[in-house]
Design a protein around this motif. Structure first.
Motif, PDB file in Angstrom:
ATOM      1  N   ASN A 210      61.245  35.011  33.022  1.00 24.88           N
ATOM      2  CA  ASN A 210      60.866  36.235  33.724  1.00 24.88           C
ATOM      3  C   ASN A 210      60.237  35.946  35.074  1.00 24.88           C
ATOM      4  O   ASN A 210      59.792  36.867  35.756  1.00 24.88           O
TER       5      ASN A 210
ATOM      6  N   ASP B  74      66.422  46.494  31.357  1.00 23.30           N
ATOM      7  CA  ASP B  74      65.718  45.849  30.234  1.00 23.30           C
ATOM      8  C   ASP B  74      64.968  46.852  29.362  1.00 23.30           C
ATOM      9  O   ASP B  74      63.880  46.568  28.849  1.00 23.30           O
TER      10      ASP B  74
ATOM     11  N   VAL C  97      64.948  45.429  25.637  1.00 28.25           N
ATOM     12  CA  VAL C  97      64.517  44.051  25.407  1.00 28.25           C
ATOM     13  C   VAL C  97      63.139  44.063  24.742  1.00 28.25           C
ATOM     14  O   VAL C  97      62.249  44.828  25.142  1.00 28.25           O
TER      15      VAL C  97
ATOM     16  N   PRO D  18      61.204  37.139  26.232  1.00 28.04           N
ATOM     17  CA  PRO D  18      62.084  37.939  25.373  1.00 28.04           C
ATOM     18  C   PRO D  18      62.325  37.233  24.038  1.00 28.04           C
ATOM     19  O   PRO D  18      62.326  36.001  23.965  1.00 28.04           O
TER      20      PRO D  18
ATOM     21  N   THR E 220      67.482  38.561  29.386  1.00 24.41           N
ATOM     22  CA  THR E 220      67.095  39.699  30.212  1.00 24.41           C
ATOM     23  C   THR E 220      68.194  39.910  31.251  1.00 24.41           C
ATOM     24  O   THR E 220      69.022  39.023  31.483  1.00 24.41           O
TER      25      THR E 220
END
Length: 757
Positions: free
Chosen positions: A564, A710, A713, A721, A732
């Protein structure tokens, strides 16, 4: 009577001889684009008769006796040609079209030493590609045209918006400086935009220097430079047009013309447009395979006539582009929203630059450029609004003292940059960069030349920066062998948000782990050129280079610590780019021209004893351009292509099912061109003959294309995730798994027209 008869016979003989010698051959010498060639040599074989073409390419050889003669035509930078003509008491007209010799050592280059010098005499190796080279594979922009140059690769950075940069010998776009007519008009934010919208009909040639050029050009010239040289209005056509379309619905049009303002000035103006408005989803991921674009560009250049051939030129360019990619049902009403994903970019860019030689005996020149770039972008619901303004002023003095050719200069560059990200959240970035440089080109003798130089810059953020270089050149007595050795230093001040598309998509959070210091590099390269000349005028050549670049403080984005995030920091170690490159070319008198190149390279970083291969960098690349002209039919066949080896790709974790390495892949094209005597060319062919696309080697390209925001998710306590039935690979949304164009086979058809006096 005998005396009278003999006198009459003598007079008749003289009259008869004068009639035999009264015939002439005249015509025009042009290149393949219909442009006149001045200074061409026309020789009647086995006689002393000959002539040279004038500024309009016109020639005339007089006093030729009856008979069959071989007429030979030569010109620097072109392949020799000849024709047999039979003289029978009448004047004849014969035009000659000379094929350019792309490997000519006599071409004039400016990029290596910032002053005009023949390619042979330049201590710095400079590759030159003429407009004819790019016409072998017509594209909407120079950015795409560079795909067939060995060691140079246009890299797409996003599957959706298709923005990208130029890699030279494995180094990314921010390490390459792009210039127009020697003026630095492009920096990070506009690497791709600076190479779009330049009318192809206005381009004379493109010069490429591989390796650091920071000594002369400063920051951003670490990996090399691309200098786009536009045509001189004096030699340009009165009117030119280059228009083509593809079966995908792409339309590109370049229109240019020139006009004189009395005897004091000439102006060259061109308009370039590109439009693609046909959404296609051949890989069935509900996203556009190719970005839709609407672009218009206007370019205007003025040359003013002055005494002693002093230079005074001004030029300007304006580019507007609207591009978008995204889900197939996206429209502008969804721009910036969270309902339907789209990446929409509005770009406005202007440039103004010029050169003025002072009206004094000394060679003192003033050069300037100013440009502005406004970007209004949305990546889904993530906005990116940016403004950049750059002003550049430089004065150079060129002085020759015995065997020393000295170039000195002072320069000042001011950069203003502001966007709506954390990069400038406190205040806009304002960088002043005054500098001075000196270069001494020493001619040791006819075979040896030494170039030494150094540049000092003071960056308002980072302080003093010194970049020295030294180059040595040797050539054989017949100048068929050239050896060059260069060692130089480069530096670059990074601006993350102008370089990394992944930081803008909203798919990842940006983390700065420290204040970023300038990158520095040392480079060494060894270049050897060998030319072979046949008695019939054919030319064969080899051009080999070994290169090695060592980086300190390199900034490498970390995609893997957290899927991320993108983490930025200076490398606690070093990075290396090294390799070998070889070009082989042949220009035959029968109309066959071949250019084949290959590059082997190893680009990596080393930190804490661990060697890491650079992302999205191939270890092997090959390119070729093969053309054959059937002269009596006026037809040319061009076969161009490239081949790339595997490269490491950005994955989103251990569960990501996509391959971690790209396969071997190749894009190949073929084209037929028919030239007519009235200046018209009709061309057509097929692009991507193999119909290759990256989607054929992966289950999917865009991760979580079905959930671009997302929304479905699920995350663990650390923000990573987790696998779920709906998301078994713990992915993602991410469009950055891209290494090649996603456009399959397509046909194209177009025409060109050049009108001269």
């Amino acid at each position: 009577m005998k005396i009278i008869r003999n006198g009459l016979l003598m007079v008749c003989s003289m009259l008869y001889t004068s009639v035999l010698l009264a015939q002439s051959i005249s015509g025009k010498i042009t290149n393949e684009d219909g442009e006149p060639i001045a200074g061409a040599s026309i020789q009647i074989h086995k006689t002393t008769l000959g002539a040279s073409s004038d500024a309009e390419g016109q020639y005339a050889v007089k006093n030729i006796a009856n008979g069959t003669w071989t007429v030979r035509v030569k010109a620097i930078g072109y392949i020799n040609t000849e024709a047999k003509l039979t003289i029978t008491g009448k004047d004849q007209n014969k035009d000659f079209v000379l094929a350019s010799n792309s490997s000519s050592l006599d071409e004039v280059v400016v990029s290596g030493t910032m002053k005009e010098v023949s390619k042979l005499d330049s201590p710095v190796p400079v590759e030159v590609y003429t407009s004819r080279f790019f016409k072998a594979n017509p594209t909407p922009s120079i950015f795409e045209s560079l795909q067939n140059i060995n060691g140079v690769r246009p890299q797409l950075n996003c599957n959706i918006c298709n923005t990208g940069d130029i890699h030279i010998n494995g180094l990314e776009g921010p390490y390459t400086m792009v210039m127009i007519d020697g003026m630095p008009i492009v920096s990070g934010l506009s690497t791709v935009y600076g190479l779009s919208g330049i009318p192809q009909s206005l381009i004379d040639r493109v010069e490429i220097v591989k390796g650091p050029a920071s000594t002369l050009y400063g920051s951003e010239a670490v990996g090399g430079l691309i200098n786009i040289i536009t045509k001189n209005p004096k030699n340009a056509p009165l009117l030119s047009a280059d228009v083509f379309g593809t079966t995908w619905g792409e339309i590109n049009a370049d229109i240019a013309g020139k006009f004189n303002v009395g005897k004091s000035a000439q102006s060259l103006i061109g308009v370039s447009t590109f439009n693609y408005a046909n959404p296609i989803d051949n890989n069935h991921d509900n996203f556009t395979d190719v970005t839709l674009q609407s672009r218009v560009s206007v370019f205007n250049k003025w040359n003013f006539n002055r005494k002693d051939n002093k230079v005074f030129s001004l030029a300007g360019r304006y580019v507007y582009e609207d591009r978008w990619g995204g889900e197939m049902n996206w429209s502008k009403k969804y721009r910036g929203g969270s309902d339907v994903y789209g990446e929409s970019i509005y770009t406005k860019r202007w440039e103004f630059f010029g050169t003025y030689d002072l009206p004094i005996k000394e060679k003192v020149s003033i050069m300037f450029s100013v440009n502005g770039h406004n970007q209004n972008s949305y990546y889904g619901n993530q906005s990116f609004m940016a403004d950049q303004y750059i002003g550049f002023l430089q004065t150079t003095w060129n002085k020759t003292i015995k065997n020393h050719d000295i170039l000195t200069g002072v320069a000042y560059r001011y950069t203003y940059y502001n966007d709506n990200t954390v990069a400038t959240e406190l205040e806009a970035s304002k960088i002043s960069l005054p500098g001075l440089f000196v270069q001494d080109e020493i001619s040791l003798n006819e075979q040896n030349k030494l170039l030494v130089g150094a540049r000092y810059d003071y960056n308002s953020l980072h302080g003093s920066i010194l970049t020295p270089r030294i180059n040595y050149k040797w050539n054989s007595k017949d100048k068929s062998d050239v050896l060059r050795l260069g060692i130089g230093n480069g530096y670059r001040v990074a601006n993350i948000f102008t370089e990394d598309h992944a930081a803008l998509t909203g798919a990842r959070k940006v983390i700065f782990e420290e204040d970023l210091n300038p990158e520095t590099s040392w480079n060494a390269n060894l270049n050897y050129v060998k030319k072979f000349y046949s008695s019939g005028g054919s030319v064969f050549g080899l051009d080999a280079t070994a290169f090695y670049t060592y980086f300190n403080n390199k900034i490498i984005p970390d995609y893997e610590t957290n899927v991320n995030e993108i983490r930025y920091s200076n490398l606690d170690g070093h990075a290396v780019s090294k390799g070998l490159t070889l070009n082989a070319d042949a220009s035959l008198t029968n109309g066959l021209k071949i250019l084949i190149g290959a590059t082997l390279m190893d680009v990596y970083s080393e930190e804490k004893g661990e060697k890491i291969e650079q992302m999205l960098t191939e270890k092997f690349m090959g390119t070729w351009s093969i053309g054959y002209t059937i002269r009596h039919l006026g037809i040319t066949v061009d076969y161009t292509g490239n081949l790339y080896g595997p490269m490491r790709l950005p994955l989103l974790g251990d569960l990501d099912p996509r391959p971690s390495k790209s396969p071997w892949w190749s894009i190949q094209n073929i084209q037929l061109t028919k030239a007519f005597s009235n200046g018209i060319e009709i061309f057509g062919g097929v692009k991507n003959l193999l119909n290759w696309t990256p989607g054929k080697n992966a289950a999917f390209l865009i991760a979580r294309a079905e959930d671009p925001f997302d929304k479905n998710v699920q995350w663990d306590s650390s923000g990573n995730p987790i696998p779920t039935p709906d998301n078994p690979y713990a992915l993602t949304f991410d469009p950055n798994y891209v290494y090649a164009p996603n456009q399959g086979i397509r046909g194209f058809l177009g025409f060109r027209y050049n009108l001269f006096k």
